[in-house]
Design a protein around this motif. Structure first.
Motif, PDB file in Angstrom:
ATOM      1  N   ARG A 164       0.824  -1.207   0.000  1.00  0.00           N
ATOM      2  CA  ARG A 164       0.000   0.000   0.000  1.00  0.00           C
ATOM      3  C   ARG A 164       0.860   1.259   0.000  1.00  0.00           C
ATOM      4  N   ILE A 190      -6.174  -1.737  -5.521  1.00  0.00           N
ATOM      5  CA  ILE A 190      -5.832  -2.990  -4.850  1.00  0.00           C
ATOM      6  C   ILE A 190      -6.900  -4.040  -5.130  1.00  0.00           C
ATOM      7  N   GLU A 244      -2.126  -6.010   0.989  1.00  0.00           N
ATOM      8  CA  GLU A 244      -1.796  -4.582   0.972  1.00  0.00           C
ATOM      9  C   GLU A 244      -0.755  -4.196   2.014  1.00  0.00           C
ATOM     10  N   VAL A 270       1.677  -4.321  -7.927  1.00  0.00           N
ATOM     11  CA  VAL A 270       1.869  -3.125  -7.108  1.00  0.00           C
ATOM     12  C   VAL A 270       2.422  -1.988  -7.970  1.00  0.00           C
ATOM     13  N   CYS A 298      -0.353  -0.604 -10.045  1.00  0.00           N
ATOM     14  CA  CYS A 298      -1.222   0.252  -9.231  1.00  0.00           C
ATOM     15  C   CYS A 298      -0.583   1.624  -9.022  1.00  0.00           C
TER      16      CYS A 298
END
Length: 269
Positions: A107, A132, A141, A156, A159
């Protein structure tokens, strides 16, 4: 199937990327090297275009031109109707390596983009949660990079590149370091994510099947100095089941034509 430089755009859609008569030359201690020569290409809004060609033909150089990380020696590059004169902040960029910070969770690696862009915190968190879920990272995350598989690390990175909703996503061999099965899964995921986001995508790849499965059109580059040898329109349904697509005669025709152009007897996977 060859396309002239004046016929590379889809006329029924807005043009997002325009490359006009571009050449790139580098000077070394011993000589001048021509990386690209007389390259013209138009990419429509929301289109997925893959770029294939021999090593050293300037595929990655094309992405650097669009991003503004490199200036052409001659010719013109336009993005979203504006001349590219320097690094652009309105793009996303995914490289072969995920380049995640080992001391940050998945995250927080995604949110690094928000910190750099000074995005409102609430907006960034909401967008991160959305991405996510979209990329199948729910439950991971808070994991650190060493706890993630190669495919998850690239999710990741994807994202992070999509966090600010860029109108253009540049991808330079993003799955080249993955094993065959993970790469196949990432191809399926990327195609789905592209359908959901409608982002314009330029993908550089050495894999002919990957290019044809993912793209609306495939740009086939010549050996250095690279130019557009031929533009292949992919005659496949928008909704593409992976197994059925691999067995489709249209898929075989497109991959066969690209192999003929590149002189490749076997798959470039």
């Amino acid at each position: 199937m060859a396309a002239s430089s004046t016929a590379l755009a889809k006329t029924d859609m807005d043009t997002t990327v325009e490359i006009e008569d571009v050449a790139v030359r580098f000077r070394t201690k011993k000589k001048d090297v021509a990386a690209l020569h007389d390259v013209s290409l138009s990419v429509a809004s929301g289109e997925f275009v893959a770029i294939v060609g021999p090593s050293g033909c300037g595929k990655s150089t094309l992405l650097k031109l669009v991003s503004g990380l490199l200036k052409p020696s001659s010719g013109r590059v336009r993005l979203l109707g504006e001349d590219v004169r320097g690094p652009r902040r309105d793009i996303g960029y995914v490289f072969q390596r995920a380049a995640l910070l080992e001391w940050r969770s998945a995250r927080r690696n995604i949110l690094l983009q928000a910190e750099m862009r000074k995005m409102p915190a609430a907006q960034a968190r909401e967008r991160t949660d959305e991405l996510i879920a979209m990329t199948g990272l729910t439950g991971f995350e808070d994991a650190y990079p060493h706890e993630l598989s190669g495919g998850m690390q690239q999710r990741v990175a994807l994202c992070r590149a999509l966090l600010h909703k860029p109108p253009v996503l540049l991808m330079d061999e993003p799955f080249g370091a993955l094993d065959a099965l993970t790469r196949e899964q990432m191809n399926i995921e990327l195609r789905r994510i592209w359908r959901e986001t409608s982002t314009t995508v330029l993908l550089v790849t050495h894999s002919i099947p990957e290019a044809v499965y993912l793209a609306d059109r495939v740009v086939v580059m010549s050996p250095r100095p690279g130019t557009v040898d031929e533009l292949i329109a992919v005659d496949l349904p928008v909704d593409r089941d992976y197994g059925k697509t691999m067995a489709a005669p249209e898929f075989a025709r497109a991959t066969g034509r690209i192999r003929d152009l590149l002189g490749a007897a076997t798959s470039a996977d």
